[in-house]
Design a protein around this motif. Sequence first.
Motif, PDB file in Angstrom:
ATOM      1  N   UNK A  59      47.529  35.565  36.460  1.00 20.73           N
ATOM      2  CA  UNK A  59      46.857  35.169  37.696  1.00 20.73           C
ATOM      3  C   UNK A  59      45.677  34.285  37.334  1.00 20.73           C
ATOM      4  N   UNK A  60      45.652  33.062  37.851  1.00 18.58           N
ATOM      5  CA  UNK A  60      44.580  32.110  37.574  1.00 18.58           C
ATOM      6  C   UNK A  60      43.529  32.197  38.676  1.00 18.58           C
ATOM      7  N   UNK A  61      42.367  32.729  38.340  1.00 18.19           N
ATOM      8  CA  UNK A  61      41.270  32.799  39.299  1.00 18.19           C
ATOM      9  C   UNK A  61      40.413  31.551  39.101  1.00 18.19           C
ATOM     10  N   UNK A  62      40.423  30.661  40.091  1.00 22.03           N
ATOM     11  CA  UNK A  62      39.742  29.373  39.974  1.00 22.03           C
ATOM     12  C   UNK A  62      38.376  29.417  40.651  1.00 22.03           C
ATOM     13  N   UNK A  63      37.442  28.658  40.138  1.00 21.19           N
ATOM     14  CA  UNK A  63      36.126  28.552  40.755  1.00 21.19           C
ATOM     15  C   UNK A  63      35.588  27.147  40.576  1.00 21.19           C
ATOM     16  N   UNK A  64      34.926  26.663  41.585  1.00 18.95           N
ATOM     17  CA  UNK A  64      34.435  25.286  41.589  1.00 18.95           C
ATOM     18  C   UNK A  64      33.224  25.109  40.681  1.00 18.95           C
ATOM     19  N   UNK A  65      32.332  26.091  40.675  1.00 16.95           N
ATOM     20  CA  UNK A  65      31.108  25.985  39.876  1.00 16.95           C
ATOM     21  C   UNK A  65      30.962  27.217  38.985  1.00 16.95           C
ATOM     22  N   UNK A  66      30.444  26.981  37.777  1.00 11.76           N
ATOM     23  CA  UNK A  66      30.205  28.080  36.841  1.00 11.76           C
ATOM     24  C   UNK A  66      28.789  28.600  37.078  1.00 11.76           C
ATOM     25  N   UNK A  67      28.679  29.658  37.857  1.00 12.26           N
ATOM     26  CA  UNK A  67      27.398  30.292  38.160  1.00 12.26           C
ATOM     27  C   UNK A  67      27.516  31.772  37.837  1.00 12.26           C
ATOM     28  N   UNK A  68      26.464  32.333  37.246  1.00 14.07           N
ATOM     29  CA  UNK A  68      26.535  33.701  36.744  1.00 14.07           C
ATOM     30  C   UNK A  68      26.870  34.696  37.851  1.00 14.07           C
ATOM     31  N   UNK A  69      26.195  34.593  38.996  1.00 12.71           N
ATOM     32  CA  UNK A  69      26.442  35.555  40.073  1.00 12.71           C
ATOM     33  C   UNK A  69      27.881  35.452  40.581  1.00 12.71           C
ATOM     34  N   UNK A  70      28.394  34.216  40.679  1.00 11.81           N
ATOM     35  CA  UNK A  70      29.786  34.012  41.120  1.00 11.81           C
ATOM     36  C   UNK A  70      30.762  34.603  40.116  1.00 11.81           C
ATOM     37  N   UNK A  71      30.499  34.376  38.839  1.00 11.59           N
ATOM     38  CA  UNK A  71      31.390  34.880  37.793  1.00 11.59           C
ATOM     39  C   UNK A  71      31.485  36.402  37.835  1.00 11.59           C
ATOM     40  N   UNK A  72      30.331  37.079  37.888  1.00 11.19           N
ATOM     41  CA  UNK A  72      30.356  38.541  37.904  1.00 11.19           C
ATOM     42  C   UNK A  72      31.002  39.070  39.182  1.00 11.19           C
ATOM     43  N   UNK A  73      30.816  38.346  40.289  1.00  7.91           N
ATOM     44  CA  UNK A  73      31.468  38.753  41.532  1.00  7.91           C
ATOM     45  C   UNK A  73      32.981  38.663  41.447  1.00  7.91           C
ATOM     46  N   UNK A  74      33.487  37.569  40.856  1.00  8.80           N
ATOM     47  CA  UNK A  74      34.934  37.388  40.706  1.00  8.80           C
ATOM     48  C   UNK A  74      35.515  38.372  39.698  1.00  8.80           C
ATOM     49  N   UNK A  75      34.757  38.660  38.650  1.00  7.06           N
ATOM     50  CA  UNK A  75      35.217  39.644  37.656  1.00  7.06           C
ATOM     51  C   UNK A  75      35.483  40.986  38.322  1.00  7.06           C
ATOM     52  N   UNK A  76      34.561  41.410  39.161  1.00  2.00           N
ATOM     53  CA  UNK A  76      34.712  42.704  39.823  1.00  2.00           C
ATOM     54  C   UNK A  76      35.798  42.667  40.893  1.00  2.00           C
ATOM     55  N   UNK A  77      35.835  41.590  41.660  1.00  4.73           N
ATOM     56  CA  UNK A  77      36.778  41.491  42.784  1.00  4.73           C
ATOM     57  C   UNK A  77      38.225  41.432  42.319  1.00  4.73           C
ATOM     58  N   UNK A  78      38.477  40.714  41.211  1.00  2.00           N
ATOM     59  CA  UNK A  78      39.857  40.484  40.787  1.00  2.00           C
ATOM     60  C   UNK A  78      40.241  41.214  39.504  1.00  2.00           C
ATOM     61  N   UNK A  79      39.347  42.047  38.978  1.00  2.55           N
ATOM     62  CA  UNK A  79      39.624  42.790  37.740  1.00  2.55           C
ATOM     63  C   UNK A  79      40.045  41.838  36.623  1.00  2.55           C
ATOM     64  N   UNK A  80      39.209  40.860  36.353  1.00  2.00           N
ATOM     65  CA  UNK A  80      39.479  39.837  35.351  1.00  2.00           C
ATOM     66  C   UNK A  80      39.653  40.476  33.975  1.00  2.00           C
ATOM     67  N   UNK A  81      40.621  39.977  33.213  1.00  2.00           N
ATOM     68  CA  UNK A  81      40.872  40.491  31.863  1.00  2.00           C
ATOM     69  C   UNK A  81      40.586  39.479  30.769  1.00  2.00           C
ATOM     70  N   UNK A 131      34.644  47.192  32.804  1.00  2.69           N
ATOM     71  CA  UNK A 131      35.787  47.241  31.898  1.00  2.69           C
ATOM     72  C   UNK A 131      35.690  46.070  30.921  1.00  2.69           C
ATOM     73  N   UNK A 132      36.154  46.243  29.688  1.00  2.00           N
ATOM     74  CA  UNK A 132      36.054  45.161  28.702  1.00  2.00           C
ATOM     75  C   UNK A 132      36.834  43.920  29.149  1.00  2.00           C
ATOM     76  N   UNK A 133      36.308  42.745  28.807  1.00  5.04           N
ATOM     77  CA  UNK A 133      36.966  41.468  29.095  1.00  5.04           C
ATOM     78  C   UNK A 133      37.071  40.682  27.797  1.00  5.04           C
ATOM     79  N   UNK A 134      38.261  40.156  27.531  1.00  7.06           N
ATOM     80  CA  UNK A 134      38.457  39.307  26.356  1.00  7.06           C
ATOM     81  C   UNK A 134      37.938  37.913  26.685  1.00  7.06           C
ATOM     82  N   UNK A 135      37.041  37.412  25.842  1.00  2.45           N
ATOM     83  CA  UNK A 135      36.504  36.067  26.051  1.00  2.45           C
ATOM     84  C   UNK A 135      36.644  35.276  24.765  1.00  2.45           C
TER      85      UNK A 135
END
Length: 552
Positions: free
Chosen positions: A252-274, A297-301
């Motif tokens: 699942x590709x979760x796309x975002x227009x801008x790289x902003x910290x608050x947006x990133x953490x929000x999407x991580x929680x909302x979509x269970x990013x791995x 939960x741990x995320x591979x980066x």
Amino acid sequence: MDKLKPSSPNSSPLTPLDFLERAATVYGDCPSVVYNNKTYTWSQTHRRCLQLASSMSAAGIKRQDVVSVVAPNTAVMYELQFAVPMSGAVLNNVNTRLDARTISVLLRHGESKLVFVDCLSRDVVLEAMSLFPPNTPRPPLVLITDDDEPPEFSSLTVDFICTYESMVEKGDPNFVWIRPISDWDPMVLNYTSGTTSAPKGVIHCHRGIFIITIGSLIDWGVPKQPVYLWTLPIFHANGWSFPWGMAMVGGTNVCLRRVEVSTIYGLIKRHAVTHMCGAPVVLNMLTSSANSKPLDNPIHILTAGAPPPATVLFRTESQGFIVSHGYGLTETAGLVVSCAWKRKWNHFPANERARLKSRQGVKIAGFTEMDVIDPRSGESVKRDGSTLGEVVLRGGCVTLGYFKDPEGTSKAMKSDGWFYTGDVGVMHPDGYLEIKDRSKDVIISGGENISSVEVESILYTNPAVNEAAVVARPDDHWGETPCAFVSLKSGLTKRPTEKEIIDFCREKLPRYMVPRTVVIKEELPKTSTGKIQKFVLRDIAKQMGPRRASRI
């Protein structure tokens, strides 16, 4: 056995575009792309890409025509990574942070026949068009909007022939996409990020992209159906091959227009990013912002693009990320070296683990060879972790060459069979590569070679320093000396002075490596992929003039 030869059944050209067809079959009803409040399935993404490829072909786009895209990480940007080459064209992603003059130069150099333009890049692309010389053909433009309902055509300027969605709507969902005739047919044209101020057009073929996509998934250990957050710009080396990789594993590709910290953490929680990727500057941003928070939960980066300071790696893993580190170039279409982790290292102290992980590592599976050689002798350097040489590569995903630049191609791809990267590194006794600098960034002071990366790694250990870059400044006595540019963290109760930063380095570095000059700036100039633009800082250091000799 010598009578058994290649034949049609065993000679179909390799292409990563096949991964989309497979995804539509295996994962057809599973989510493919999530953007804002829209979610597409793999069958929908497959159909939309076929329709768009059909419309491009109907509009006259032919094999090996260049089609450019100026867009951030939206759902449309993801689709275009498939749709453009499925029309037979060569995909050219353009950095959205470039100015109009540079975009104009790239579009003309690439001879683009069609340009897809995101709505927020419309003005800069129109300005780029206006800079075309008289009588030079201008490519038609297609407008990408974020609106559910595209604007009336009358609201567009005459430069735009239609909107993206209208092209999709009028396309044939049963279109038979244009397969490559050969593995070696060009598939993408990527311009280097410009940290050296002179972008080059890098050509990759279907075979090379196929190889790097497979190798990257295996090396990172990506499982089936991950949830991948697009913090890495897709226009940067096609997102290190992961647009095609996510199709292969049904992610699942979760796309975002801008790289902003608050947006990133929000999407991580909302979509269970791995999984996610990013340059070290993204890691630094995620862990030093006021919005930073430990992960549930741990995320591979996966990080690459610049040597990451061990301090930043340590802080990122403390937050709950599982960091993998690799190395590659635009010319390799992705990461071809990675710091393959050994289980016994897990028992080492945290600082030692971070130091080991900051090394670039060993070649990935599927890549042929990597070495560090002495450019003068052509021989491999000693594996002692200190003898400097140039990093050289050999493998199936190395570029075909630079577009319209035979001299640059022959300079990088020499008759000895190596691709010369221009990066300076060392080989450790265990066979792991560590990048020390770009060849042009090595500072030669009084005959001593100084690694700017090594000085930067010390600066990053200063708790007040947010970003650091070290370049050469002319010096009356030493020829040149280290000049450090730093930005400081926000919210400091006491901001260090330039002298205090120099004193901090003096306690941790040999005298000849200590910066003689420190410049504190609000923010360091960076490319859109997070690389600090050292050529800009070098110009500033030169404009400061020669530094008068003094003791330190």
